[in-house]
Design a protein around this motif. Sequence first.
Motif, mmCIF file in Angstrom:
data_model
loop_
_atom_site.group_PDB
_atom_site.id
_atom_site.type_symbol
_atom_site.label_atom_id
_atom_site.label_comp_id
_atom_site.label_asym_id
_atom_site.label_seq_id
_atom_site.Cartn_x
_atom_site.Cartn_y
_atom_site.Cartn_z
ATOM 1 N N ILE A 311 0.841 -1.197 0.000
ATOM 2 C CA ILE A 311 0.000 0.000 0.000
ATOM 3 C C ILE A 311 0.878 1.250 0.000
ATOM 4 N N ASP A 341 -5.570 4.187 3.045
ATOM 5 C CA ASP A 341 -5.197 2.810 2.736
ATOM 6 C C ASP A 341 -6.267 2.101 1.913
ATOM 7 N N LYS A 345 -6.035 -0.834 -0.962
ATOM 8 C CA LYS A 345 -6.001 -2.138 -0.293
ATOM 9 C C LYS A 345 -6.290 -3.309 -1.218
#
Length: 443
Positions: A311, A341, A345
């Motif tokens: 990430i 994030d 993800k």
Amino acid sequence: MQVTTEAVSGVARRLNVSVPTSRVNEQFEARLKRTAKTVKINGFRPGKVPLNVVRREYGASIYQEVVNDIIRDTVFEAIQQEKINAVGMPNIEKVENKDDALVFEATVEVYPEVEVKAFADLEVERKSSEINDADVDVMIENLQKQRASWTETKGMAKKDMQVTFDFEGTVDGEKFEGGTAEDFKLVLGSGRMIPGFEDGIIGMKKGEEKVIDVTFPEDYQAENLAGKAAQFKITVKLVEKQKLPEIDAEFLKIFGLTEEEGLDKLKADVRKNMEREVRNGLRNQVKQAAFDALVAANEIEVPASMVAQEIDRQRQQMIQQFTQQFGAQGAGAFDSSMLPDELFKEQAEKSVKLGVLVSKVLADAKLEVDQSRVDAYIDDMASSYEDPTEVVEYFKNDKQQRAQIEAVVLEDQVVDHILAAAKVSDVAVSYEDLLKEQQARRG
């Protein structure tokens, strides 16, 4: 030191570590003595402070430092002792001082152990495409359009014409921010405006006014306008049609060609570049298809720490791309909260799973990079430059650049290995459709 290990999950292990108290006390006493030689306490000369005074004043903090250092050292000793293939940093829990030992728990993520399913069950679509004379003609015309000029026409506005106009937009009878402009230039058919806007202008002439009805898309970036019906008052000021440049000496010079070499040489060069583009596009397409099939067929658990690292890598890549496009000042406007994030993800998890699976395929098949393919890849890439020899030497002698190309070629070898056993369906597509797919993939 005693260590026991238990599996918490497929990618996590819990270590129970017990360090003899004698080891802790030995390091504590040694550090206490070192501290006594340098510590300054009122009433005592430097280096002459009694050990019991140092113990009373600094003993608790020194003991905690020793415990922290022993935990730091022994947790990695334990990981090595248990032959754990750890990823990320261990998480320390439940530290206790018992009569004869310092005891703690450590949870550590481990590299996944996977068995890749047989490739024979994988279904992969492999596309092919060929460049024909019509494709080359369209590309030549596109090169002309990039250098086209505009001439006024009294006729109606049509697709591919440029219209200069004023517009004033309203929603529920009220103007909205960004809904008004003067002398706005638009090439009809470019797709720059919301659906229906450009269609409403087609057929209009210079001096004509018209109100068009449109609806903003549900996913429109301005939330206050998303899904709303709107009206735009259009006033056309100028309609222009495109005038393509002649393919003459001046035009050919732009591409490094002489008048003697002419259109035939231009077409040959254009075809060569298009064929290279097709090769790269088809290679990327089948690689994506093979890797997608590989991930879909092998459901594996991956460590959260590996996903977190990926990430961060993707986030930095996006910032770097933004910097290249808008400059460092533009990138400075980025805030971490703007790139959460969750934005990365799903793709990060897929990327990590793919990396684990490809590594396993490489190990199982004992694949090593084919240097002849690396050289061929470099030669093909260099052929598009004015001085291919200079480019070849650069990539062959720069270890970092060559390593990047080797990684790409090794991935190609993995794809070939998969395709040799998978169920492959070959599909022919046009050059135009292949380009559209590439653009959609990038977007």
